[in-house]
Write a protein that holds these residues in place. Sequence first.
Motif, PDB file in Angstrom:
ATOM      1  N   GLY A 158      -0.998  -4.205  11.551  1.00 24.42           N
ATOM      2  CA  GLY A 158      -2.011  -3.339  12.199  1.00 24.42           C
ATOM      3  C   GLY A 158      -3.414  -3.750  12.584  1.00 24.42           C
ATOM      4  O   GLY A 158      -3.919  -3.426  13.739  1.00 24.42           O
ATOM      5  N   LEU A 159      -3.997  -4.224  11.580  1.00 29.25           N
ATOM      6  CA  LEU A 159      -5.298  -4.865  11.517  1.00 29.25           C
ATOM      7  C   LEU A 159      -5.383  -5.802  12.409  1.00 29.25           C
ATOM      8  O   LEU A 159      -6.729  -6.010  13.098  1.00 29.25           O
ATOM      9  N   VAL A 160      -4.486  -6.905  12.361  1.00 34.02           N
ATOM     10  CA  VAL A 160      -4.363  -7.833  13.415  1.00 34.02           C
ATOM     11  C   VAL A 160      -4.475  -7.572  14.701  1.00 34.02           C
ATOM     12  O   VAL A 160      -5.262  -7.943  15.622  1.00 34.02           O
ATOM     13  N   GLY A 161      -3.547  -6.654  14.998  1.00 32.87           N
ATOM     14  CA  GLY A 161      -3.492  -6.027  16.337  1.00 32.87           C
ATOM     15  C   GLY A 161      -4.647  -5.390  16.881  1.00 32.87           C
ATOM     16  O   GLY A 161      -5.214  -5.489  18.134  1.00 32.87           O
ATOM     17  N   ARG A 162      -5.192  -4.670  16.082  1.00 28.66           N
ATOM     18  CA  ARG A 162      -6.751  -4.081  16.381  1.00 28.66           C
ATOM     19  C   ARG A 162      -7.870  -4.855  16.415  1.00 28.66           C
ATOM     20  O   ARG A 162      -8.428  -4.760  17.497  1.00 28.66           O
ATOM     21  N   TYR A 163      -7.922  -5.978  15.618  1.00 26.88           N
ATOM     22  CA  TYR A 163      -8.814  -7.079  15.798  1.00 26.88           C
ATOM     23  C   TYR A 163      -8.921  -7.569  17.381  1.00 26.88           C
ATOM     24  O   TYR A 163      -9.684  -7.885  17.836  1.00 26.88           O
ATOM     25  N   VAL A 164      -7.604  -8.206  17.968  1.00 28.84           N
ATOM     26  CA  VAL A 164      -7.263  -8.543  19.223  1.00 28.84           C
ATOM     27  C   VAL A 164      -7.716  -7.662  20.304  1.00 28.84           C
ATOM     28  O   VAL A 164      -8.159  -8.023  21.013  1.00 28.84           O
ATOM     29  N   THR A 165      -7.071  -6.352  19.967  1.00 25.02           N
ATOM     30  CA  THR A 165      -7.299  -5.620  21.236  1.00 25.02           C
ATOM     31  C   THR A 165      -8.668  -5.168  21.330  1.00 25.02           C
ATOM     32  O   THR A 165      -9.419  -4.935  22.454  1.00 25.02           O
TER      33      THR A 165
ATOM     34  N   PRO B  59     -13.639  -4.188   4.911  1.00 23.85           N
ATOM     35  CA  PRO B  59     -13.581  -3.933   3.544  1.00 23.85           C
ATOM     36  C   PRO B  59     -12.217  -3.336   3.030  1.00 23.85           C
ATOM     37  O   PRO B  59     -11.717  -2.563   3.508  1.00 23.85           O
ATOM     38  N   VAL B  60     -11.974  -3.874   1.891  1.00 20.47           N
ATOM     39  CA  VAL B  60     -10.442  -3.584   1.476  1.00 20.47           C
ATOM     40  C   VAL B  60     -10.618  -2.722   0.314  1.00 20.47           C
ATOM     41  O   VAL B  60     -10.887  -2.939  -0.797  1.00 20.47           O
ATOM     42  N   THR B  61     -10.435  -1.184   0.728  1.00 21.51           N
ATOM     43  CA  THR B  61     -10.454  -0.320  -0.306  1.00 21.51           C
ATOM     44  C   THR B  61      -9.170   0.141  -0.636  1.00 21.51           C
ATOM     45  O   THR B  61      -8.093  -0.216  -0.007  1.00 21.51           O
ATOM     46  N   ARG B  62      -9.148   0.677  -1.881  1.00 21.73           N
ATOM     47  CA  ARG B  62      -7.922   1.516  -2.395  1.00 21.73           C
ATOM     48  C   ARG B  62      -7.497   2.517  -1.422  1.00 21.73           C
ATOM     49  O   ARG B  62      -6.373   2.583  -1.068  1.00 21.73           O
ATOM     50  N   THR B  63      -8.253   3.213  -0.642  1.00 22.00           N
ATOM     51  CA  THR B  63      -7.882   4.229   0.139  1.00 22.00           C
ATOM     52  C   THR B  63      -7.116   3.662   1.297  1.00 22.00           C
ATOM     53  O   THR B  63      -6.117   3.967   1.752  1.00 22.00           O
ATOM     54  N   LEU B  64      -7.944   2.438   1.790  1.00 24.18           N
ATOM     55  CA  LEU B  64      -7.118   1.746   3.169  1.00 24.18           C
ATOM     56  C   LEU B  64      -5.837   1.089   2.487  1.00 24.18           C
ATOM     57  O   LEU B  64      -4.781   1.391   3.613  1.00 24.18           O
ATOM     58  N   ILE B  65      -5.610   0.712   1.499  1.00 25.96           N
ATOM     59  CA  ILE B  65      -4.283   0.222   1.111  1.00 25.96           C
ATOM     60  C   ILE B  65      -3.376   1.318   0.841  1.00 25.96           C
ATOM     61  O   ILE B  65      -2.272   1.135   1.412  1.00 25.96           O
ATOM     62  N   VAL B  66      -3.623   2.219   0.271  1.00 27.93           N
ATOM     63  CA  VAL B  66      -2.858   3.410  -0.025  1.00 27.93           C
ATOM     64  C   VAL B  66      -2.483   4.263   1.385  1.00 27.93           C
ATOM     65  O   VAL B  66      -1.321   4.385   1.734  1.00 27.93           O
ATOM     66  N   ALA B  67      -3.591   4.308   2.112  1.00 28.14           N
ATOM     67  CA  ALA B  67      -3.301   4.980   3.231  1.00 28.14           C
ATOM     68  C   ALA B  67      -2.195   4.330   4.570  1.00 28.14           C
ATOM     69  O   ALA B  67      -1.399   4.828   5.175  1.00 28.14           O
ATOM     70  N   GLY B  68      -2.707   3.011   4.521  1.00 28.75           N
ATOM     71  CA  GLY B  68      -1.973   2.155   5.242  1.00 28.75           C
ATOM     72  C   GLY B  68      -0.202   2.128   4.752  1.00 28.75           C
ATOM     73  O   GLY B  68       0.630   2.017   5.598  1.00 28.75           O
ATOM     74  N   ALA B  69      -0.274   2.024   3.399  1.00 30.31           N
ATOM     75  CA  ALA B  69       1.429   2.077   2.868  1.00 30.31           C
ATOM     76  C   ALA B  69       1.947   3.419   3.254  1.00 30.31           C
ATOM     77  O   ALA B  69       3.199   3.470   3.537  1.00 30.31           O
ATOM     78  N   ILE B  70       1.103   4.499   3.184  1.00 25.27           N
ATOM     79  CA  ILE B  70       2.025   5.978   3.437  1.00 25.27           C
ATOM     80  C   ILE B  70       2.266   6.098   4.772  1.00 25.27           C
ATOM     81  O   ILE B  70       3.257   6.333   5.228  1.00 25.27           O
ATOM     82  N   ALA B  71       1.052   5.491   5.612  1.00 19.19           N
ATOM     83  CA  ALA B  71       1.558   5.845   7.418  1.00 19.19           C
ATOM     84  C   ALA B  71       2.569   4.739   7.695  1.00 19.19           C
ATOM     85  O   ALA B  71       3.295   5.232   8.749  1.00 19.19           O
ATOM     86  N   SER B  72       2.826   3.669   7.173  1.00 17.79           N
ATOM     87  CA  SER B  72       3.847   2.835   7.324  1.00 17.79           C
ATOM     88  C   SER B  72       4.999   3.370   6.614  1.00 17.79           C
ATOM     89  O   SER B  72       6.160   2.522   6.505  1.00 17.79           O
TER      90      SER B  72
END
Length: 149
Positions: free
Chosen positions: A56-63, A13-26
């Motif tokens: 990161g999500l692509v890497g998580r998916y594969v691992t 699920p693409v949430t506002r929180t996921l988008i913002v948290a991912g941007a901040i984390a990177s």
Amino acid sequence: METGDTLAPLEIPVTRTLIVAGAIASRDYQDVHHDAELAREKGSPDIFMNILTTNGLVGRYVTDRLGPGARLRKVAIRLGAPNHPGDTMVLTGTVLAVEGDTVEIRVIGANGLGHHVTGTVTATLGGLPPAPAAAGAAAAATASRETAA
């Protein structure tokens, strides 16, 4: 695992929180990743996910699909349709090649607009690394002392 095998899909699920948290984390502080009004001023209907979060999500998916012993060796992705809040991205994968303990996987992440991400991931398979010998020797020595006491 053989060439042509498919990996189980992953719905994110693409949430506002996921988008913002991912941007901040990177450390991607571009306003289009956290400020909807400024994103609209720049022509986007809303904020959108950055490439580092997608990577990161692509890497998580594969691992997640290959198991805890898998190690990413190469991730080569290209972005397409943006991920906006309220959408769902479905990641799918197909094994392109297997050589020894190395596997190459074609990954596609699709959302309501089309393909958000396409690319390939190369990973090595394998079990978890063995416990260090020193730890095993220390445990044996402790057990030996406790038995002698």
